[in-house]
Scaffold this motif. Structure first.
Motif, PDB file in Angstrom:
ATOM      1  N   ARG A 107      47.281  24.219  45.103  1.00  0.00           N
ATOM      2  CA  ARG A 107      47.158  25.360  44.186  1.00  0.00           C
ATOM      3  C   ARG A 107      47.929  26.589  44.657  1.00  0.00           C
ATOM      4  O   ARG A 107      47.349  27.646  44.953  1.00  0.00           O
ATOM      5  CB  ARG A 107      45.686  25.713  43.969  1.00  0.00           C
ATOM      6  CG  ARG A 107      44.828  24.614  43.387  1.00  0.00           C
ATOM      7  CD  ARG A 107      45.327  24.028  42.109  1.00  0.00           C
ATOM      8  NE  ARG A 107      45.575  25.063  41.097  1.00  0.00           N
ATOM      9  CZ  ARG A 107      46.042  24.820  39.895  1.00  0.00           C
ATOM     10  NH1 ARG A 107      46.332  23.598  39.543  1.00  0.00           N
ATOM     11  NH2 ARG A 107      46.265  25.795  39.046  1.00  0.00           N
ATOM     12  N   ASP A 109      49.617  28.588  42.911  1.00  0.00           N
ATOM     13  CA  ASP A 109      49.443  29.681  41.961  1.00  0.00           C
ATOM     14  C   ASP A 109      48.221  30.522  42.321  1.00  0.00           C
ATOM     15  O   ASP A 109      48.224  31.735  42.157  1.00  0.00           O
ATOM     16  CB  ASP A 109      49.348  29.151  40.522  1.00  0.00           C
ATOM     17  CG  ASP A 109      48.331  28.031  40.365  1.00  0.00           C
ATOM     18  OD1 ASP A 109      47.849  27.499  41.397  1.00  0.00           O
ATOM     19  OD2 ASP A 109      48.026  27.675  39.226  1.00  0.00           O
ATOM     20  N   THR A 110      47.194  29.879  42.851  1.00  0.00           N
ATOM     21  CA  THR A 110      46.003  30.613  43.286  1.00  0.00           C
ATOM     22  C   THR A 110      46.310  31.426  44.539  1.00  0.00           C
ATOM     23  O   THR A 110      45.940  32.601  44.646  1.00  0.00           O
ATOM     24  CB  THR A 110      44.847  29.645  43.585  1.00  0.00           C
ATOM     25  OG1 THR A 110      44.597  28.860  42.425  1.00  0.00           O
ATOM     26  CG2 THR A 110      43.587  30.381  43.977  1.00  0.00           C
ATOM     27  N   VAL A 111      47.012  30.799  45.476  1.00  0.00           N
ATOM     28  CA  VAL A 111      47.356  31.497  46.734  1.00  0.00           C
ATOM     29  C   VAL A 111      48.263  32.688  46.442  1.00  0.00           C
ATOM     30  O   VAL A 111      48.108  33.752  47.055  1.00  0.00           O
ATOM     31  CB  VAL A 111      48.039  30.516  47.719  1.00  0.00           C
ATOM     32  CG1 VAL A 111      48.473  31.220  48.972  1.00  0.00           C
ATOM     33  CG2 VAL A 111      47.112  29.354  48.048  1.00  0.00           C
ATOM     34  N   ARG A 113      48.286  34.328  43.725  1.00  0.00           N
ATOM     35  CA  ARG A 113      47.555  35.183  42.765  1.00  0.00           C
ATOM     36  C   ARG A 113      48.295  35.296  41.435  1.00  0.00           C
ATOM     37  O   ARG A 113      48.455  36.388  40.887  1.00  0.00           O
ATOM     38  CB  ARG A 113      47.292  36.563  43.357  1.00  0.00           C
ATOM     39  CG  ARG A 113      46.504  36.524  44.644  1.00  0.00           C
ATOM     40  CD  ARG A 113      46.274  37.918  45.189  1.00  0.00           C
ATOM     41  NE  ARG A 113      45.844  37.889  46.556  1.00  0.00           N
ATOM     42  CZ  ARG A 113      44.588  37.730  46.955  1.00  0.00           C
ATOM     43  NH1 ARG A 113      43.637  37.563  46.081  1.00  0.00           N
ATOM     44  NH2 ARG A 113      44.293  37.729  48.231  1.00  0.00           N
ATOM     45  N   LEU A 115      47.399  33.311  38.673  1.00  0.00           N
ATOM     46  CA  LEU A 115      46.607  32.663  37.626  1.00  0.00           C
ATOM     47  C   LEU A 115      46.603  33.520  36.377  1.00  0.00           C
ATOM     48  O   LEU A 115      46.506  34.746  36.429  1.00  0.00           O
ATOM     49  CB  LEU A 115      45.170  32.430  38.092  1.00  0.00           C
ATOM     50  CG  LEU A 115      45.032  31.370  39.189  1.00  0.00           C
ATOM     51  CD1 LEU A 115      43.593  31.300  39.662  1.00  0.00           C
ATOM     52  CD2 LEU A 115      45.499  30.025  38.707  1.00  0.00           C
TER      53      LEU A 115
END
Length: 116
Positions: A107, A109-111, A113, A115
């Motif tokens: 993920r 995209d989460t790391v 930021r 989202l």
């Protein structure tokens, strides 16, 4: 005098044989130790000189033109694919903003930021 050596002479002979065998064995052990120390020093140098792992990776398709996914550097799926290239943080963000899918395992995209 008889031709048979005395018990004392036999013991001295046995001692000389054991001393010689011990010197040969110690020499062999010393060579093994030196070789293992050389290997260990080489392994340490390899670890010390290893470049740092990339923080971000792009996974390319079979034709090397299509980007299939964005990965974080330590992702096991990226390591398994063998079709990834290291990229900068900016390149990873740009790829995600251009709708390249983020890896479902790491993920990125989460790391990053990102989202929606």
């Amino acid at each position: 005098m008889s031709d048979n050596p005395s018990r004392l002479e036999l013991l001295h002979f046995a001692r000389r044989v054991v001393e010689r065998q011990a010197r040969v064995s110690l020499g062999q052990l010393d060579r093994w130790i030196a070789e293992e120390e050389r290997r260990e020093a080489e392994r340490r140098r390899g670890v010390e000189n290893r470049p740092p792992a990339p923080e971000w990776l792009l996974q390319y398709g079979l034709n090397k033109k299509n980007v299939d996914a964005v990965h974080a550097g330590g992702c096991w799926a990226a390591a398994k694919s063998r079709q990834c290239q290291p990229v900068s943080r900016e390149q990873a963000v740009e790829a995600l903003l251009h709708h390249v899918p983020a890896c479902v395992h790491c993920r990125p995209d989460t790391v990053l930021r990102l989202l929606e």
